[in-house]
Design a protein around this motif. Sequence first.
Motif, mmCIF file in Angstrom:
data_model
loop_
_atom_site.group_PDB
_atom_site.id
_atom_site.type_symbol
_atom_site.label_atom_id
_atom_site.label_comp_id
_atom_site.label_asym_id
_atom_site.label_seq_id
_atom_site.Cartn_x
_atom_site.Cartn_y
_atom_site.Cartn_z
ATOM 1 N N MET A 147 0.860 -1.072 0.079
ATOM 2 C CA MET A 147 -0.046 -0.066 0.250
ATOM 3 C C MET A 147 0.854 1.231 0.107
ATOM 4 N N ILE A 148 0.389 2.199 -0.485
ATOM 5 C CA ILE A 148 0.987 3.405 -0.763
ATOM 6 C C ILE A 148 0.464 4.698 0.175
ATOM 7 N N GLU A 149 1.175 5.355 0.978
ATOM 8 C CA GLU A 149 0.587 6.560 1.432
ATOM 9 C C GLU A 149 0.833 7.634 0.761
ATOM 10 N N ALA A 150 -0.693 8.212 0.209
ATOM 11 C CA ALA A 150 -0.622 9.137 -0.725
ATOM 12 C C ALA A 150 -0.878 10.347 0.067
ATOM 13 N N GLU A 151 0.299 11.072 0.221
ATOM 14 C CA GLU A 151 0.333 12.434 1.163
ATOM 15 C C GLU A 151 0.844 13.553 0.453
ATOM 16 N N LEU A 152 0.230 14.779 0.698
ATOM 17 C CA LEU A 152 0.849 16.020 0.481
ATOM 18 C C LEU A 152 0.992 16.763 1.713
ATOM 19 N N LYS A 153 2.082 17.481 1.900
ATOM 20 C CA LYS A 153 2.314 18.379 3.002
ATOM 21 C C LYS A 153 2.530 19.684 2.476
ATOM 22 N N ALA A 154 2.212 20.737 3.369
ATOM 23 C CA ALA A 154 2.099 22.219 3.169
ATOM 24 C C ALA A 154 2.418 23.081 4.286
ATOM 25 N N GLU A 200 18.567 5.695 5.210
ATOM 26 C CA GLU A 200 18.508 7.185 4.604
ATOM 27 C C GLU A 200 18.710 7.538 3.373
ATOM 28 N N ALA A 201 19.917 6.782 3.063
ATOM 29 C CA ALA A 201 20.429 7.221 1.696
ATOM 30 C C ALA A 201 19.443 6.673 0.512
ATOM 31 N N ALA A 202 18.851 5.607 0.790
ATOM 32 C CA ALA A 202 17.877 4.941 -0.090
ATOM 33 C C ALA A 202 16.601 5.324 -0.017
ATOM 34 N N GLY A 203 16.330 6.534 0.926
ATOM 35 C CA GLY A 203 15.248 7.073 0.887
ATOM 36 C C GLY A 203 14.003 6.406 1.731
ATOM 37 N N ARG A 204 14.557 5.367 2.542
ATOM 38 C CA ARG A 204 13.578 4.623 3.175
ATOM 39 C C ARG A 204 13.802 4.974 4.864
ATOM 40 N N GLU A 205 12.434 4.654 5.481
ATOM 41 C CA GLU A 205 12.603 5.032 6.839
ATOM 42 C C GLU A 205 12.090 3.966 7.646
ATOM 43 N N LEU A 206 12.623 3.751 8.943
ATOM 44 C CA LEU A 206 12.090 2.914 10.046
ATOM 45 C C LEU A 206 12.045 3.544 11.163
ATOM 46 N N ARG A 207 10.719 3.560 11.632
ATOM 47 C CA ARG A 207 10.363 4.629 12.725
ATOM 48 C C ARG A 207 9.544 3.947 13.801
ATOM 49 N N VAL A 208 9.731 4.435 15.137
ATOM 50 C CA VAL A 208 8.965 3.970 16.309
ATOM 51 C C VAL A 208 8.290 5.448 16.775
ATOM 52 N N ARG A 209 6.832 5.187 16.594
ATOM 53 C CA ARG A 209 6.319 6.423 17.084
ATOM 54 C C ARG A 209 5.324 6.152 18.237
ATOM 55 N N THR A 210 5.554 6.862 19.239
ATOM 56 C CA THR A 210 4.638 6.880 20.614
ATOM 57 C C THR A 210 3.637 7.980 20.476
ATOM 58 N N VAL A 211 2.533 7.745 20.435
ATOM 59 C CA VAL A 211 1.444 8.724 20.287
ATOM 60 C C VAL A 211 0.604 8.925 21.786
ATOM 61 N N PRO A 227 5.573 3.723 -0.210
ATOM 62 C CA PRO A 227 4.904 2.578 0.173
ATOM 63 C C PRO A 227 5.115 2.682 1.811
ATOM 64 N N GLU A 228 4.160 2.229 2.608
ATOM 65 C CA GLU A 228 4.203 2.094 3.970
ATOM 66 C C GLU A 228 3.589 0.809 4.562
ATOM 67 N N GLN A 229 4.224 0.260 5.637
ATOM 68 C CA GLN A 229 3.674 -0.558 6.378
ATOM 69 C C GLN A 229 3.770 -0.246 7.777
ATOM 70 N N GLU A 230 2.713 -0.518 8.565
ATOM 71 C CA GLU A 230 2.638 0.023 10.030
ATOM 72 C C GLU A 230 2.018 -1.118 10.810
ATOM 73 N N THR A 231 2.578 -1.404 12.049
ATOM 74 C CA THR A 231 1.667 -2.158 13.023
ATOM 75 C C THR A 231 1.979 -1.411 14.334
ATOM 76 N N VAL A 232 0.617 -1.718 15.086
ATOM 77 C CA VAL A 232 0.815 -1.245 16.615
ATOM 78 C C VAL A 232 1.638 -2.294 17.486
ATOM 79 N N VAL A 233 2.544 -1.670 18.211
ATOM 80 C CA VAL A 233 3.153 -2.631 19.117
ATOM 81 C C VAL A 233 2.990 -2.561 20.595
ATOM 82 N N GLU A 234 2.812 -3.723 21.333
ATOM 83 C CA GLU A 234 2.479 -3.476 22.585
ATOM 84 C C GLU A 234 3.435 -2.856 23.453
#
Length: 184
Positions: free
Chosen positions: A1-8, A44-55, A80-87
């Motif tokens: 799946m693709i994250e179709a996103e624009l930012k302004a 980062e050099a390949a434009g990829r991201e690995l993130r842990v986000r606490t909301v 493209p984005e893959q995401e999962t909630v972690v415990e």
Amino acid sequence: MIEAELKARVHSPESVMRQLDERATARIEVYRDTYYDRPDGSLEAAGRELRVRTVHGVDSTRTVLTYKGAVVDEASGSKPEQETVVEDAEATHEILRGLGYVVHIAFEKRCRNYQLKARGRQLLATLVRVPELDDVFLEVETIVAEDELGSALEDVRAVFAGLDIGPEDLTTETYTGAVAARRA
């Protein structure tokens, strides 16, 4: 799946907030984002991201592990984005460090999220303030199959136009890049 996103960049945040408040109920959240990379910086050099986000929200806290692939649409920066909630946030950080990943950058985003329906599509609109940056941003996004990316981005652009945010305000600058530049 693709994250179709624009930012302004938003020049009149109070006006945009008022308009969004008329369309949906805001969910106020603080994101604590930690981006990981390999020691050689190859993600980062390949434009990829690995993130842990606490909301942190008003009533709950959740942590999400996200992987974003390289950009598939240069004009928007959509990936493209893959995401999962972690415990367990701390265990997730420990696992990534144990696998050899290192913290690339960490920062906070203060977000005002709105679930919207526009042109028949479910969208998330987020007003973003990063304390280290001077600007206020609006992100509008939806998750779609790759063959829907063009039409999804048209729908996202229509939301911006309805908020009087023009194409000249759009940016593909990343928060990670902007925060890193500010800290340098």
